[in-house]
Design an enzyme around this catalytic site. Structure first.
Site, PDB file in Angstrom:
ATOM      1  N   SER A   7     -25.514 -40.524 -26.058  1.00 53.77           N
ATOM      2  CA  SER A   7     -24.876 -39.674 -27.061  1.00 53.77           C
ATOM      3  C   SER A   7     -25.277 -40.154 -28.450  1.00 53.77           C
ATOM      4  O   SER A   7     -25.629 -41.321 -28.636  1.00 53.77           O
ATOM      5  CB  SER A   7     -23.353 -39.707 -26.887  1.00 53.77           C
ATOM      6  OG  SER A   7     -22.727 -38.713 -27.676  1.00 53.77           O
ATOM      7  N   GLY A   8     -25.224 -39.267 -29.445  1.00 56.23           N
ATOM      8  CA  GLY A   8     -25.816 -39.529 -30.754  1.00 56.23           C
ATOM      9  C   GLY A   8     -24.923 -40.150 -31.801  1.00 56.23           C
ATOM     10  O   GLY A   8     -25.263 -40.150 -32.985  1.00 56.23           O
TER      11      GLY A   8
ATOM     12  N   LEU B 181     -16.814 -49.542 -12.741  1.00 56.93           N
ATOM     13  CA  LEU B 181     -17.716 -48.415 -12.560  1.00 56.93           C
ATOM     14  C   LEU B 181     -19.113 -49.013 -12.409  1.00 56.93           C
ATOM     15  O   LEU B 181     -19.655 -49.580 -13.354  1.00 56.93           O
ATOM     16  CB  LEU B 181     -17.661 -47.476 -13.768  1.00 56.93           C
ATOM     17  CG  LEU B 181     -18.492 -46.189 -13.680  1.00 56.93           C
ATOM     18  CD1 LEU B 181     -17.961 -45.267 -12.601  1.00 56.93           C
ATOM     19  CD2 LEU B 181     -18.501 -45.465 -15.025  1.00 56.93           C
TER      20      LEU B 181
ATOM     21  N   CYS C 137     -16.225 -50.237 -17.336  1.00 56.42           N
ATOM     22  CA  CYS C 137     -15.106 -50.800 -16.600  1.00 56.42           C
ATOM     23  C   CYS C 137     -13.835 -50.779 -17.447  1.00 56.42           C
ATOM     24  O   CYS C 137     -13.820 -50.348 -18.588  1.00 56.42           O
ATOM     25  CB  CYS C 137     -15.414 -52.237 -16.198  1.00 56.42           C
ATOM     26  SG  CYS C 137     -16.994 -52.434 -15.348  1.00 56.42           S
TER      27      CYS C 137
ATOM     28  N   GLY D  33     -18.484 -53.101 -20.593  1.00 54.64           N
ATOM     29  CA  GLY D  33     -19.573 -52.759 -21.496  1.00 54.64           C
ATOM     30  C   GLY D  33     -20.946 -52.956 -20.884  1.00 54.64           C
ATOM     31  O   GLY D  33     -21.107 -53.038 -19.665  1.00 54.64           O
TER      32      GLY D  33
ATOM     33  N   VAL E 139     -21.511 -28.075 -24.310  1.00 52.81           N
ATOM     34  CA  VAL E 139     -20.396 -27.147 -24.203  1.00 52.81           C
ATOM     35  C   VAL E 139     -20.410 -26.209 -25.407  1.00 52.81           C
ATOM     36  O   VAL E 139     -20.932 -26.548 -26.476  1.00 52.81           O
ATOM     37  CB  VAL E 139     -19.027 -27.860 -24.111  1.00 52.81           C
ATOM     38  CG1 VAL E 139     -18.894 -28.602 -22.789  1.00 52.81           C
ATOM     39  CG2 VAL E 139     -18.807 -28.794 -25.297  1.00 52.81           C
TER      40      VAL E 139
END
Length: 604
Positions: free
Chosen positions: A347-348, A48, A2, A73, A274
């Site tokens: 994600s890392g 969101l 959000c 969060g 990508v």
């Protein structure tokens, strides 16, 4: 995920201002908007929807409407906290983690933030006390900007604060040399004078026109030694918690072990990569091979040179702050690709900083020489500017508190004096000593990690991660940057992290044992971009040289030096692409935010 905005005790206060601020960050939460004001405090939220999509609207209130919350969060231990609060008599009307923050504050007060596991920034308006209380997560995954010059204004992104008429936009010129050295501003200030960031691991209280900022979390490395099983268990547990969602979760995937481990453990069906036409920079082949082994889908996209540069200005706009990291643009396209299918990705980020993943952390034979000898050799190297290996000798002849600048430094002080019209008295040593206060007895590797977590991870990696994902209305979760993972990783000994030839030693062993695939020993690429070649092309070089001759360039730089810098790179005499890029990004940022440069899709 959000976006939040709000203000209190400002000279100008009305709902139109609140709406204008929300409009600037609508990309962070296109699923819903909410506002609250009692004529004193103003709170706004764009949502969101990830958990309890139907009942999670904000601002959210307690039963008697004396507490209001806006929050950005995810709280990953909210189910446990919820059960504990229910046992104390609190009633919950949603399945959202948001409600835990309200009742947790009611029950435990400010200290409740110490109980949270997650990524978050939030503000609670205690209406009866006429007080704002807010916090930012342990490592700064989620952003929180504020301005306390006239009353108190806050937002998830600085661009929203610019919309408030009580903020008068001004460049903080003194920070420019620091940005040019570090690639970002190494403080909690921004180049917008008066707009600051709540530090990671801190909370604030605003009451009676007084702002108090308090630390609730402190880094602490103990070197106790842990087992491979402990690493495996905590990473698996973190991934499990980070998969909590009412919508599908995907994952970014590079060719390295960090994201590969997350993909293997999470068993997501969608992964995203990508790459580029330039083979040396392309990771798609590795990602596809890995996904074939696991029988999962990989979606990928080749970023062309023209596509990359066409999106640079939009990326700068969304970043809010100038960030001279070329991978930010690539990350924007990666997030755009993933957002076509999912609302949440793993994600890392954080694995390198917590487990010892950078090549600069490796133990070198030279380091076995007594420090006083390395120190003397380093001092001599400083006065021999053209000696081969000079920088190596200087770096290994100093301790971290003497000026370790992190993993991606750009200009040094001597170079800045040659071309930058603004000078700063703040040295690398000043910043390193400030960040390492209380950590002087730690070993050199731990001290480097402490600096990199507070600078590189928070100020660069999390900045671009949040802003580029949110620009595409995508939530990015980072399981390695979890407080429980950190609590295990901080105990690793040096030998469990690095050797002369290897990094992340114990994490690699855990990966190899759990996944049994081929990526665990691959050379680290680090999300590379073929920028050093691209900027030599005719149309790109013309754009850069035009920027180097712009009004803003003449205002802050010796433009002849800038042209010389570019020409050295163009003819192959020196590899200056990082220096060229960090200057070019600042110029474009200034033109966008101070000269109102217009471009297509600025508000997308």
């Amino acid at each position: 995920m959000c976006g939040i905005v709000g203000f209190m005790n400002t000279e100008y206060q009305n709902e139109t201002i609140l709406e204008n601020m929300l409009t600037k960050i609508k990309h962070r939460g296109p699923d819903g908007y909410g506002k609250f004001t009692d004529g004193n405090g103003y709170l706004g939220h764009c949502r969101l929807s990830i958990i309890d999509k139907e009942h999670g609207s904000q601002p959210m209130f307690n039963d008697i409407k004396t507490i209001a919350l806006v929050y950005n969060g995810e709280i990953y231990n909210y189910i446990t906290l919820r059960e504990e609060l229910i046992s104390k008599g609190y009633k919950f009307y949603t399945k959202c983690d948001s409600e835990v923050l309200i009742h947790g504050y009611e029950e435990y007060g400010y200290d409740f933030v110490k109980m949270l596991r997650g990524m978050f920034s939030f503000v609670i308006y205690d209406i009866e006390k006429n007080l704002l209380f807010g916090a930012r997560d342990h490592f700064g995954i989620k952003p929180f900007y504020y301005c306390a010059q006239h009353g108190f204004i806050f937002a998830s992104e600085a661009k929203a604060i610019l919309e408030h008429p009580d903020y008068h936009k001004e460049l903080d010129e003194e920070l420019l040399p620091l940005y040019l050295k570090y690639n970002y501003v190494p403080f909690n200030k921004t180049l917008f004078k008066g707009i600051e960031k709540l530090p990671a691991g801190h909370y604030f209280i605003y009451q009676n026109n007084h702002l108090t900022i308090q630390r609730y979390f402190q880094l602490n490395f103990s070197n106790e030694e842990v087992t491979q099983k402990q690493i495996q268990e905590v990473v698996k547990d973190s991934v499990k918690h980070h998969l909590l969602s009412d919508v599908e979760v995907g994952s970014f995937l590079s060719s390295g072990i960090d994201s590969s481990y997350l993909v293997a453990l999470s068993k997501v069906n969608h992964t995203y990569t990508v790459g580029y036409e330039e083979e040396a920079y392309d990771e798609i082949h590795y990602a596809q091979k890995f996904c074939d082994q696991l029988h999962i889908n990989n979606y990928h996209h080749i970023i062309s040179k023209d596509e990359y540069f066409k999106s640079v200005e939009k990326v700068i706009y969304h970043l809010d702050e100038p960030l001279g990291d070329p991978s930010a643009v690539s990350l924007y396209h990666l997030a755009k690709l993933a957002s076509q299918d999912v609302k949440v990705v793993l994600s890392g980020e954080g694995a390198d900083e917590f487990f010892g993943g950078y090549n600069s952390y490796k133990i070198h034979m030279y380091d076995y020489l007594p420090f006083y000898l390395r120190y003397m050799i380093g001092k001599i190297a400083k006065i021999v500017p053209h000696m081969k290996g000079r920088n190596f000798l200087i770096r290994h002849g100093m301790k971290a508190e003497d000026g370790y600048i992190g993993v991606n430094s750009v200009f040094n002080d001597e170079e800045l004096k040659e071309f930058c019209t603004i000078h700063s008295e703040i040295t690398n040593k000043d910043i390193a000593q400030y960040l390492l206060k209380g950590f002087e007895k730690n070993n050199e590797l731990n001290k480097k990690q402490i600096i990199d977590i507070q600078l590189w991870l928070e100020k660069d990696i999390f900045l671009k991660g949040d802003r580029m994902s949110m620009a595409n209305s995508l939530e990015c979760r980072v399981p390695y940057s979890d407080i429980e993972v950190y609590n295990i990783a901080r105990k690793l000994t040096m030998n469990q992290k690095v050797s002369r030839k290897q990094t992340k030693i114990l994490l690699r062993k855990a990966y190899e044992d759990d996944v049994k695939c081929t990526n665990y020993n691959k050379k680290k690429l680090g999300f590379p971009v073929p920028l050093r070649e691209w900027i030599k092309s005719k149309n790109i070089s013309q754009d850069i040289l035009m920027a180097f001759d712009s009004q803003v360039a003449h205002q802050f730089f010796d433009t002849e030096y800038l042209k010389h810098l570019f020409n050295e790179h163009y003819i192959g005499k020196k590899d200056n692409y990082k220096k060229i890029w960090v200057i070019y990004i600042f110029i474009l940022w200034y033109q966008i935010y101070f000269e109102n440069l217009d471009f297509n899709g600025m508000n997308n």
